[in-house]
Design a protein around this motif. Sequence first.
Motif, mmCIF file in Angstrom:
data_model
loop_
_atom_site.group_PDB
_atom_site.id
_atom_site.type_symbol
_atom_site.label_atom_id
_atom_site.label_comp_id
_atom_site.label_asym_id
_atom_site.label_seq_id
_atom_site.Cartn_x
_atom_site.Cartn_y
_atom_site.Cartn_z
ATOM 1 N N ASP A 1 0.807 -1.226 0.000
ATOM 2 C CA ASP A 1 0.000 0.000 0.000
ATOM 3 C C ASP A 1 0.841 1.277 0.000
ATOM 4 O OD1 ASP A 1 -2.799 -0.641 -0.103
ATOM 5 O OD2 ASP A 1 -2.492 -1.705 1.774
ATOM 6 N N SER A 2 1.944 1.270 0.752
ATOM 7 C CA SER A 2 2.753 2.498 0.829
ATOM 8 C C SER A 2 3.305 2.837 -0.539
ATOM 9 C CB SER A 2 3.905 2.316 1.820
ATOM 10 O OG SER A 2 3.402 2.026 3.079
ATOM 11 N N LEU B 1 7.521 -2.606 7.086
ATOM 12 C CA LEU B 1 7.986 -2.257 8.426
ATOM 13 C C LEU B 1 8.622 -3.462 9.099
ATOM 14 C CD1 LEU B 1 4.752 -0.477 9.691
ATOM 15 C CD2 LEU B 1 6.841 0.633 8.940
ATOM 16 N N VAL C 1 -2.185 -3.676 23.888
ATOM 17 C CA VAL C 1 -3.211 -3.535 22.844
ATOM 18 C C VAL C 1 -2.571 -3.022 21.556
ATOM 19 C CG1 VAL C 1 -5.050 -3.026 24.494
ATOM 20 C CG2 VAL C 1 -3.828 -1.142 23.410
ATOM 21 N N GLY C 2 -3.218 -3.317 20.460
ATOM 22 C CA GLY C 2 -2.752 -2.821 19.165
ATOM 23 C C GLY C 2 -1.750 -3.761 18.517
ATOM 24 N N ASP C 3 -1.004 -3.216 17.588
ATOM 25 C CA ASP C 3 -0.096 -4.036 16.779
ATOM 26 C C ASP C 3 0.944 -4.778 17.603
ATOM 27 O OD1 ASP C 3 -1.457 -3.091 14.636
ATOM 28 O OD2 ASP C 3 0.270 -2.184 13.635
ATOM 29 N N LYS D 1 -3.928 -6.975 12.575
ATOM 30 C CA LYS D 1 -3.318 -5.679 12.866
ATOM 31 C C LYS D 1 -4.094 -4.590 12.133
ATOM 32 C CE LYS D 1 1.273 -7.266 14.023
ATOM 33 N NZ LYS D 1 2.707 -7.149 13.776
ATOM 34 N N LEU D 2 -5.205 -4.190 12.765
ATOM 35 C CA LEU D 2 -6.072 -3.153 12.205
ATOM 36 C C LEU D 2 -6.412 -2.140 13.285
ATOM 37 C CD1 LEU D 2 -8.633 -5.200 10.086
ATOM 38 C CD2 LEU D 2 -6.915 -3.619 9.223
ATOM 39 N N ILE D 3 -6.681 -0.907 12.851
ATOM 40 C CA ILE D 3 -7.034 0.164 13.786
ATOM 41 C C ILE D 3 -8.263 -0.244 14.598
ATOM 42 C CG2 ILE D 3 -7.799 2.570 13.938
ATOM 43 C CD1 ILE D 3 -6.268 2.965 11.212
ATOM 44 N N LEU D 4 -9.265 -0.770 13.898
ATOM 45 C CA LEU D 4 -10.509 -1.209 14.536
ATOM 46 C C LEU D 4 -10.230 -2.177 15.684
ATOM 47 C CD1 LEU D 4 -13.713 -1.636 14.237
ATOM 48 C CD2 LEU D 4 -13.066 -3.627 12.895
HETATM 49 C C1 LIG Z 1 0.898 0.914 5.031
HETATM 50 C C2 LIG Z 1 -0.128 0.580 6.080
HETATM 51 C C3 LIG Z 1 -1.463 0.747 5.797
HETATM 52 C C4 LIG Z 1 -2.427 0.439 6.746
HETATM 53 N N1 LIG Z 1 -3.747 0.602 6.446
HETATM 54 C C5 LIG Z 1 -4.689 0.319 7.344
HETATM 55 C C6 LIG Z 1 -6.063 0.485 7.044
HETATM 56 O O1 LIG Z 1 -6.436 0.881 5.938
HETATM 57 N N2 LIG Z 1 -6.990 0.182 8.013
HETATM 58 C C7 LIG Z 1 -6.626 -0.263 9.242
HETATM 59 O O2 LIG Z 1 -7.491 -0.491 10.083
HETATM 60 N N3 LIG Z 1 -5.324 -0.448 9.557
HETATM 61 C C8 LIG Z 1 -4.348 -0.174 8.650
HETATM 62 N N4 LIG Z 1 -3.022 -0.347 8.967
HETATM 63 C C9 LIG Z 1 -2.683 -0.886 10.303
HETATM 64 C C10 LIG Z 1 -2.748 0.227 11.358
HETATM 65 O O3 LIG Z 1 -1.933 1.297 10.937
HETATM 66 C C11 LIG Z 1 -2.256 -0.337 12.686
HETATM 67 O O4 LIG Z 1 -3.019 -1.468 13.024
HETATM 68 C C12 LIG Z 1 -2.394 0.690 13.783
HETATM 69 O O5 LIG Z 1 -1.712 1.891 13.457
HETATM 70 C C13 LIG Z 1 -1.817 0.121 15.085
HETATM 71 O O6 LIG Z 1 -1.928 1.084 16.087
HETATM 72 P P1 LIG Z 1 -1.024 0.985 17.366
HETATM 73 O O7 LIG Z 1 -1.387 2.164 18.200
HETATM 74 O O8 LIG Z 1 -1.124 -0.373 17.961
HETATM 75 O O9 LIG Z 1 0.495 1.097 16.841
HETATM 76 P P2 LIG Z 1 1.200 2.283 16.074
HETATM 77 O O10 LIG Z 1 0.245 3.073 15.254
HETATM 78 O O11 LIG Z 1 2.388 1.666 15.409
HETATM 79 O O12 LIG Z 1 1.670 3.234 17.245
HETATM 80 C C14 LIG Z 1 2.699 2.887 18.112
HETATM 81 C C15 LIG Z 1 3.330 4.177 18.575
HETATM 82 O O13 LIG Z 1 4.253 3.913 19.633
HETATM 83 C C16 LIG Z 1 5.415 4.663 19.432
HETATM 84 N N5 LIG Z 1 6.507 3.995 20.145
HETATM 85 C C17 LIG Z 1 7.197 2.900 19.767
HETATM 86 N N6 LIG Z 1 8.103 2.577 20.696
HETATM 87 C C18 LIG Z 1 7.992 3.490 21.683
HETATM 88 C C19 LIG Z 1 8.660 3.678 22.925
HETATM 89 N N7 LIG Z 1 9.620 2.871 23.346
HETATM 90 N N8 LIG Z 1 8.264 4.718 23.678
HETATM 91 C C20 LIG Z 1 7.262 5.551 23.272
HETATM 92 N N9 LIG Z 1 6.591 5.407 22.110
HETATM 93 C C21 LIG Z 1 6.959 4.395 21.341
HETATM 94 C C22 LIG Z 1 5.590 4.702 17.923
HETATM 95 O O14 LIG Z 1 6.398 5.765 17.527
HETATM 96 C C23 LIG Z 1 4.142 4.869 17.466
HETATM 97 O O15 LIG Z 1 3.759 6.209 17.413
HETATM 98 C C24 LIG Z 1 -2.038 -0.042 8.027
HETATM 99 C C25 LIG Z 1 -0.688 -0.204 8.327
HETATM 100 C C26 LIG Z 1 0.268 0.097 7.367
HETATM 101 C C27 LIG Z 1 1.725 -0.094 7.707
#
Ligand SMILES: Cc1cc2nc3c(=O)[nH]c(=O)nc-3n(C[C@H](O)[C@H](O)[C@H](O)COP(=O)(O)OP(=O)(O)OC[C@H]3O[C@@H](n4cnc5c(N)ncnc54)[C@H](O)[C@@H]3O)c2cc1C
Length: 207
Positions: free
Chosen positions: A19-20, A105, A142-144, A153-156
């Motif tokens: 996608d990127s 990633l 929680v999350g990824d 691994k989805l936002i939802l």
């Molecule tokens: C190209 C791409 C397209 C996508 N498209 C979709 C889509 O269309 N629909 C959908 O639902 N999902 C999509 N996703 C998946 C979605 O982006 C993730 O599931 C979501 O962002 C996960 O959220 P999160 O908060 O768990 O992790 P992240 O969004 O990865 O957030 C983690 C945060 O923690 C921070 N962090 C890391 N280590 C530390 C530390 N030691 N101390 C402090 N902060 C730290 C990071 O910098 C980051 O900001 C996509 C992913 C990618 C890569």
Amino acid sequence: MKRPEDYAGKRVIIAGGGDSALDWTIHLAELTSSLTLIHRRNEFRGALDSVEKVRKLKHEGRIHLITPAEVTDLQGNGKLVAITIEKEGVTETIETDYFIPLFGLVPKLGPIAGWGLELEKNAIKVNNALDYSTNIPGVYAVGDVNTYPYKMKLILCGFHEAAIVCQSIYQRLNPHKKFVLKYTTVSGVDGFDGSRKEAEKTGCNSY
Ligand SMILES: Cc1cc2nc3c(=O)[nH]c(=O)nc-3n(C[C@H](O)[C@H](O)[C@H](O)COP(=O)(O)OP(=O)(O)OC[C@H]3O[C@@H](n4cnc5c(N)ncnc54)[C@H](O)[C@@H]3O)c2cc1C
């Protein structure tokens, strides 16, 4: 990719098949003087709509699409001048101003890996049947960063997990209080400015 305008009028090569790579190809095609997308397979792994947009850009002659091919070398001296690609055993050099590799990633747990949490495939194992708790009492994931059977691994999914974890932590901190589920659409929510935000109520009058 914080300043897409930096690529305006430049020759840009993007490599990748997800996608990127597709999204940036579509976006930068509007700005660059020449844009080439290189992918090691003929098939892309991104959203179908994006794949179709990229194919359309190619058919309109607005981008170059080179598949299946791999980038094998970069040339330049302090500044990139050209890249070398290998396509079906043939080596070719393409001059460019920018090369943007978008190969995905590689998530790393960093210091968290040493906390004694149960890990699986570079992610934190959680109890998804209960409340996304880890093997350490009071630590949730929680999350990824977490994993469990059928994890997506989805936002939802991250939002769902976070809601469950919040109520579990609430119970943990307030063991004698009853947890009551409330809807923000009904009861409102406290805004960051301290005021209570409430959805507009619609009345129903009888005449
Ligand atoms: C190209 C791409 C397209 C996508 N498209 C979709 C889509 O269309 N629909 C959908 O639902 N999902 C999509 N996703 C998946 C979605 O982006 C993730 O599931 C979501 O962002 C996960 O959220 P999160 O908060 O768990 O992790 P992240 O969004 O990865 O957030 C983690 C945060 O923690 C921070 N962090 C890391 N280590 C530390 C530390 N030691 N101390 C402090 N902060 C730290 C990071 O910098 C980051 O900001 C996509 C992913 C990618 C890569």
